[in-house]
Design a protein around this motif. Structure first.
Motif, PDB file in Angstrom:
ATOM      1  N   ILE A   1     -15.421 114.802  35.686  1.00 24.00           N
ATOM      2  CA  ILE A   1     -15.660 113.632  36.543  1.00 24.00           C
ATOM      3  C   ILE A   1     -14.523 112.636  36.381  1.00 24.00           C
ATOM      4  CG2 ILE A   1     -17.291 111.821  37.149  1.00 24.00           C
ATOM      5  CD1 ILE A   1     -18.390 114.673  37.497  1.00 24.00           C
ATOM      6  N   SER A   2     -13.983 112.202  37.518  1.00 24.43           N
ATOM      7  CA  SER A   2     -12.914 111.200  37.533  1.00 24.43           C
ATOM      8  C   SER A   2     -12.972 110.490  38.883  1.00 24.43           C
ATOM      9  CB  SER A   2     -11.542 111.866  37.361  1.00 24.43           C
ATOM     10  OG  SER A   2     -11.244 112.658  38.497  1.00 24.43           O
ATOM     11  N   GLU A   3     -12.132 109.479  39.060  1.00 22.60           N
ATOM     12  CA  GLU A   3     -12.037 108.821  40.369  1.00 22.60           C
ATOM     13  C   GLU A   3     -11.621 109.839  41.428  1.00 22.60           C
ATOM     14  OE1 GLU A   3     -12.514 105.907  41.792  1.00 22.60           O
ATOM     15  OE2 GLU A   3     -13.286 104.834  40.055  1.00 22.60           O
ATOM     16  N   ASN A   4     -10.719 110.739  41.043  1.00 18.92           N
ATOM     17  CA  ASN A   4     -10.268 111.757  41.998  1.00 18.92           C
ATOM     18  C   ASN A   4     -11.398 112.673  42.422  1.00 18.92           C
ATOM     19  OD1 ASN A   4      -7.543 110.943  42.030  1.00 18.92           O
ATOM     20  ND2 ASN A   4      -7.119 112.079  40.163  1.00 18.92           N
ATOM     21  N   SER A   5     -12.193 113.140  41.463  1.00 21.06           N
ATOM     22  CA  SER A   5     -13.272 114.076  41.802  1.00 21.06           C
ATOM     23  C   SER A   5     -14.389 113.392  42.593  1.00 21.06           C
ATOM     24  CB  SER A   5     -13.841 114.710  40.538  1.00 21.06           C
ATOM     25  OG  SER A   5     -14.513 113.760  39.743  1.00 21.06           O
ATOM     26  N   LEU A   6     -14.667 112.130  42.272  1.00 20.34           N
ATOM     27  CA  LEU A   6     -15.709 111.409  43.009  1.00 20.34           C
ATOM     28  C   LEU A   6     -15.307 111.154  44.458  1.00 20.34           C
ATOM     29  CD1 LEU A   6     -16.900 108.796  40.354  1.00 20.34           C
ATOM     30  CD2 LEU A   6     -18.014 110.921  41.026  1.00 20.34           C
ATOM     31  N   ASN A   7     -14.005 111.130  44.710  1.00 15.96           N
ATOM     32  CA  ASN A   7     -13.517 110.930  46.077  1.00 15.96           C
ATOM     33  C   ASN A   7     -13.199 112.248  46.775  1.00 15.96           C
ATOM     34  OD1 ASN A   7     -13.463 108.002  46.342  1.00 15.96           O
ATOM     35  ND2 ASN A   7     -11.912 108.043  44.752  1.00 15.96           N
TER      36      ASN A   7
ATOM     37  N   LYS B   1     -29.959 124.988  40.252  1.00 15.80           N
ATOM     38  CA  LYS B   1     -30.521 124.761  38.911  1.00 15.80           C
ATOM     39  C   LYS B   1     -29.677 125.396  37.800  1.00 15.80           C
ATOM     40  CE  LYS B   1     -35.330 124.110  40.300  1.00 15.80           C
ATOM     41  NZ  LYS B   1     -35.042 123.774  41.690  1.00 15.80           N
ATOM     42  N   LYS B   2     -28.361 125.245  37.943  1.00 14.92           N
ATOM     43  CA  LYS B   2     -27.457 125.736  36.911  1.00 14.92           C
ATOM     44  C   LYS B   2     -27.475 124.783  35.713  1.00 14.92           C
ATOM     45  CE  LYS B   2     -26.026 129.220  39.289  1.00 14.92           C
ATOM     46  NZ  LYS B   2     -26.352 130.602  38.864  1.00 14.92           N
ATOM     47  N   PHE B   3     -27.268 125.342  34.526  1.00 17.25           N
ATOM     48  CA  PHE B   3     -27.105 124.472  33.366  1.00 17.25           C
ATOM     49  C   PHE B   3     -25.817 123.666  33.597  1.00 17.25           C
ATOM     50  CE2 PHE B   3     -25.661 123.303  29.140  1.00 17.25           C
ATOM     51  CZ  PHE B   3     -26.824 122.801  28.572  1.00 17.25           C
ATOM     52  N   PHE B   4     -25.928 122.350  33.492  1.00 17.63           N
ATOM     53  CA  PHE B   4     -24.845 121.482  33.971  1.00 17.63           C
ATOM     54  C   PHE B   4     -24.338 120.581  32.846  1.00 17.63           C
ATOM     55  CE2 PHE B   4     -22.853 118.034  36.282  1.00 17.63           C
ATOM     56  CZ  PHE B   4     -22.323 118.643  37.410  1.00 17.63           C
ATOM     57  N   ILE B   5     -23.023 120.586  32.634  1.00 13.27           N
ATOM     58  CA  ILE B   5     -22.386 119.678  31.671  1.00 13.27           C
ATOM     59  C   ILE B   5     -21.311 118.893  32.422  1.00 13.27           C
ATOM     60  CG2 ILE B   5     -21.062 119.456  29.537  1.00 13.27           C
ATOM     61  CD1 ILE B   5     -22.120 122.189  28.689  1.00 13.27           C
ATOM     62  N   SER B   6     -21.392 117.576  32.338  1.00 13.30           N
ATOM     63  CA  SER B   6     -20.354 116.748  32.962  1.00 13.30           C
ATOM     64  C   SER B   6     -19.457 116.156  31.881  1.00 13.30           C
ATOM     65  CB  SER B   6     -20.974 115.630  33.807  1.00 13.30           C
ATOM     66  OG  SER B   6     -21.786 114.791  33.012  1.00 13.30           O
ATOM     67  N   VAL B   7     -18.141 116.269  32.105  1.00  6.02           N
ATOM     68  CA  VAL B   7     -17.149 115.685  31.205  1.00  6.02           C
ATOM     69  C   VAL B   7     -16.488 114.533  31.960  1.00  6.02           C
ATOM     70  CG1 VAL B   7     -15.019 116.058  29.929  1.00  6.02           C
ATOM     71  CG2 VAL B   7     -16.750 117.860  30.021  1.00  6.02           C
ATOM     72  N   VAL B   8     -16.757 113.320  31.536  1.00  7.46           N
ATOM     73  CA  VAL B   8     -16.219 112.130  32.212  1.00  7.46           C
ATOM     74  C   VAL B   8     -14.846 111.840  31.617  1.00  7.46           C
ATOM     75  CG1 VAL B   8     -16.667 109.745  32.879  1.00  7.46           C
ATOM     76  CG2 VAL B   8     -18.587 111.315  32.498  1.00  7.46           C
ATOM     77  N   LEU B   9     -13.811 112.009  32.430  1.00  4.41           N
ATOM     78  CA  LEU B   9     -12.433 111.893  31.948  1.00  4.41           C
ATOM     79  C   LEU B   9     -11.959 110.455  31.824  1.00  4.41           C
ATOM     80  CD1 LEU B   9     -10.841 114.727  34.112  1.00  4.41           C
ATOM     81  CD2 LEU B   9     -11.387 114.841  31.673  1.00  4.41           C
TER      82      LEU B   9
ATOM     83  N   LYS C   1     -15.406 111.711  27.582  1.00  2.00           N
ATOM     84  CA  LYS C   1     -14.227 112.130  26.832  1.00  2.00           C
ATOM     85  C   LYS C   1     -13.267 110.965  26.549  1.00  2.00           C
ATOM     86  CE  LYS C   1     -10.613 115.682  26.735  1.00  2.00           C
ATOM     87  NZ  LYS C   1      -9.498 114.810  26.383  1.00  2.00           N
ATOM     88  N   TYR C   2     -13.143 110.036  27.499  1.00  2.00           N
ATOM     89  CA  TYR C   2     -12.172 108.953  27.333  1.00  2.00           C
ATOM     90  C   TYR C   2     -12.535 108.002  26.196  1.00  2.00           C
ATOM     91  CZ  TYR C   2     -15.442 105.858  29.817  1.00  2.00           C
ATOM     92  OH  TYR C   2     -16.529 105.122  30.189  1.00  2.00           O
ATOM     93  N   THR C   3     -13.770 108.090  25.699  1.00  2.00           N
ATOM     94  CA  THR C   3     -14.177 107.213  24.596  1.00  2.00           C
ATOM     95  C   THR C   3     -13.936 107.853  23.230  1.00  2.00           C
ATOM     96  OG1 THR C   3     -16.456 108.052  24.541  1.00  2.00           O
ATOM     97  CG2 THR C   3     -15.978 106.242  26.064  1.00  2.00           C
ATOM     98  N   LEU C   4     -13.585 109.135  23.207  1.00  2.00           N
ATOM     99  CA  LEU C   4     -13.424 109.857  21.948  1.00  2.00           C
ATOM    100  C   LEU C   4     -12.010 109.719  21.410  1.00  2.00           C
ATOM    101  CD1 LEU C   4     -15.415 113.089  22.900  1.00  2.00           C
ATOM    102  CD2 LEU C   4     -16.258 110.987  21.826  1.00  2.00           C
TER     103      LEU C   4
ATOM    104  N   PHE D   1     -13.828 115.919  20.784  1.00  2.00           N
ATOM    105  CA  PHE D   1     -14.356 116.322  22.091  1.00  2.00           C
ATOM    106  C   PHE D   1     -14.923 117.736  22.050  1.00  2.00           C
ATOM    107  CE2 PHE D   1     -13.219 118.861  25.884  1.00  2.00           C
ATOM    108  CZ  PHE D   1     -14.215 118.398  26.739  1.00  2.00           C
ATOM    109  N   PHE D   2     -14.153 118.693  21.517  1.00  3.62           N
ATOM    110  CA  PHE D   2     -14.620 120.079  21.490  1.00  3.62           C
ATOM    111  C   PHE D   2     -15.816 120.246  20.556  1.00  3.62           C
ATOM    112  CE2 PHE D   2     -10.428 120.944  23.352  1.00  3.62           C
ATOM    113  CZ  PHE D   2     -10.805 121.802  24.378  1.00  3.62           C
ATOM    114  N   ALA D   3     -15.857 119.463  19.494  1.00  2.00           N
ATOM    115  CA  ALA D   3     -17.014 119.526  18.595  1.00  2.00           C
ATOM    116  C   ALA D   3     -18.286 119.134  19.347  1.00  2.00           C
ATOM    117  CB  ALA D   3     -16.795 118.610  17.391  1.00  2.00           C
ATOM    118  N   LYS D   4     -18.192 118.122  20.209  1.00  2.00           N
ATOM    119  CA  LYS D   4     -19.349 117.700  20.999  1.00  2.00           C
ATOM    120  C   LYS D   4     -19.686 118.748  22.059  1.00  2.00           C
ATOM    121  CE  LYS D   4     -19.350 112.647  20.674  1.00  2.00           C
ATOM    122  NZ  LYS D   4     -20.779 112.565  20.317  1.00  2.00           N
TER     123      LYS D   4
END
Length: 363
Positions: A72-78, A93-101, A122-125, A131-134
């Motif tokens: 997820i980013s400004e680019n992807s939201l647009n 109903k896919k298992f869904f993980i969002s990574v906010v860049l 991710k930008y807060t880590l 990040f990969f540990a999470k």
């Protein structure tokens, strides 16, 4: 063009579908490479034949995936394609993980859709390791893991981000005004009408002028008749006296002139482009708005419309964060909104992730 070293997975086992905006590939591809190196089966849309039925291929791979990993980013939201992929994954109903860049402002509908999924900001880590540990705490990922592949090379962000630079190693300086639409580009490429003879001449380099004058001097034939006749000795003495008196008066006048104060020029150098921006107004706005900003950053959706304000007062420059969403920073410290901070020569001003170096030029 640099390509991701991890090939999209094609097989019958469980795999991860990666949803991302192509503009974010410098941030996304190193993550995809690390996932593949660690043994995870990943599919992403890099390398699809342009002549193929793109929506059918995307839908087929997303429908067949076990997990949707959405960046997820400004680019992807647009991006209409990214939003459709997210909607389709949630519909199936896919298992869904969002990574906010990056820090983004989502619509209420998007917030509602993603609220039930696992999200990693991710930008807060502090590091990639964190990040990969999470990310790897998600149990669903285990079904998509095979054997580790040490041969896959994990590239850096810079390797993808700098691939568009010219082959000299450094980007040429350019202005944001060069970013024009196709129509404007065609207009600019049209030849300008010839100017009338009354129009001022174009400036030329000093060396060219000197060469022209030298050429004219060489062409002139100076004969002895054009040289002034030699004056008598007394006339020379009178001229010498007048010259000494004139020189004395000139030196006296110069001594009485007050020394000129140095003129200060306030400059911001944009690190991304090398461009130097002169702060030439008492109130100078940096932002994304074409109509409200004095310096427009068109190529960064994370910058607010009127993000940062610079004020000049008595040869001192101040910086203020204009209640921006992603903040303004001075030497890595986030600024309190609407509060002025004095700038010193060499300070680093960051408009979210756009870095500027403040300089004072004395002339």
């Amino acid at each position: 063009m640099k390509r991701c070293s991890a090939k999209p997975y094609e097989g019958e086992e469980s795999y991860i579908f990666v949803s991302y905006c192509h503009r974010d590939k410098a941030k996304v591809f190193p993550i995809v490479e690390q996932l593949a190196r660690d043994g995870y089966r990943v599919w992403y849309d890099e390398g699809i034949d342009p002549g193929s039925e793109w929506p059918e291929i995307i839908a087929r791979h997303l429908n067949g995936s076990a997990i949707c990993l959405a960046f997820i980013s400004e680019n992807s939201l647009n991006s209409h394609n990214c939003r459709r992929e997210i909607n389709f994954a949630l519909l199936k109903k896919k298992f869904f993980i969002s990574v906010v860049l990056e820090q983004v402002q989502m619509s209420l509908g998007m917030e509602m859709q993603l609220s039930s999924s696992q999200s990693i900001f991710k930008y807060t880590l502090d590091s990639e390791e964190e990040f990969f540990a999470k990310l790897y705490t998600a149990d669903e990922l285990k079904k998509c893991k095979g054997e580790r592949n040490e041969y896959i090379r994990v590239s850096s962000y810079e390797e993808y981000a700098l691939e568009a630079l010219p082959s000299g190693g450094a980007r040429k300086t350019f202005s944001d005004k060069w970013f024009v639409s196709g129509d404007e580009e065609e207009k600019q490429s049209e030849p300008e009408p010839a100017e009338s003879s009354d129009a001022p001449c174009e400036p030329v380099e000093q060396g060219d002028c000197e060469a022209e004058f030298l050429k004219e001097d060489e062409d002139q034939d100076i004969s002895g008749e054009e040289i002034q006749e030699i004056q008598p000795q007394e006339a020379f003495e009178d001229i010498a006296d007048d010259g000494q008196e004139s020189d004395a008066k000139q030196e006296e006048a110069i001594a009485k002139e007050p020394e000129k104060e140095a003129v200060l020029t306030h400059i911001l150098k944009r690190e991304k482009t090398g461009e130097e921006i002169v702060i030439d107004k008492a109130r100078f706005v940096i932002g994304r708005s074409e109509s409200l900003a004095d310096y427009v950053i068109r190529d960064n959706r994370s910058v607010s419309r009127t993000h940062t304000i610079l004020n000049l007062s008595d040869d001192v420059c101040y910086v203020t964060d204009n209640k921006s969403l992603n903040k303004t920073f001075l030497n890595s410290e986030a600024l309190e909104p609407d509060k002025r901070y004095k700038l010193s020569d060499g300070d680093v001003v960051r408009v979210y992730n756009e870095k500027f170096i403040y300089k004072i030029s004395r002339e």
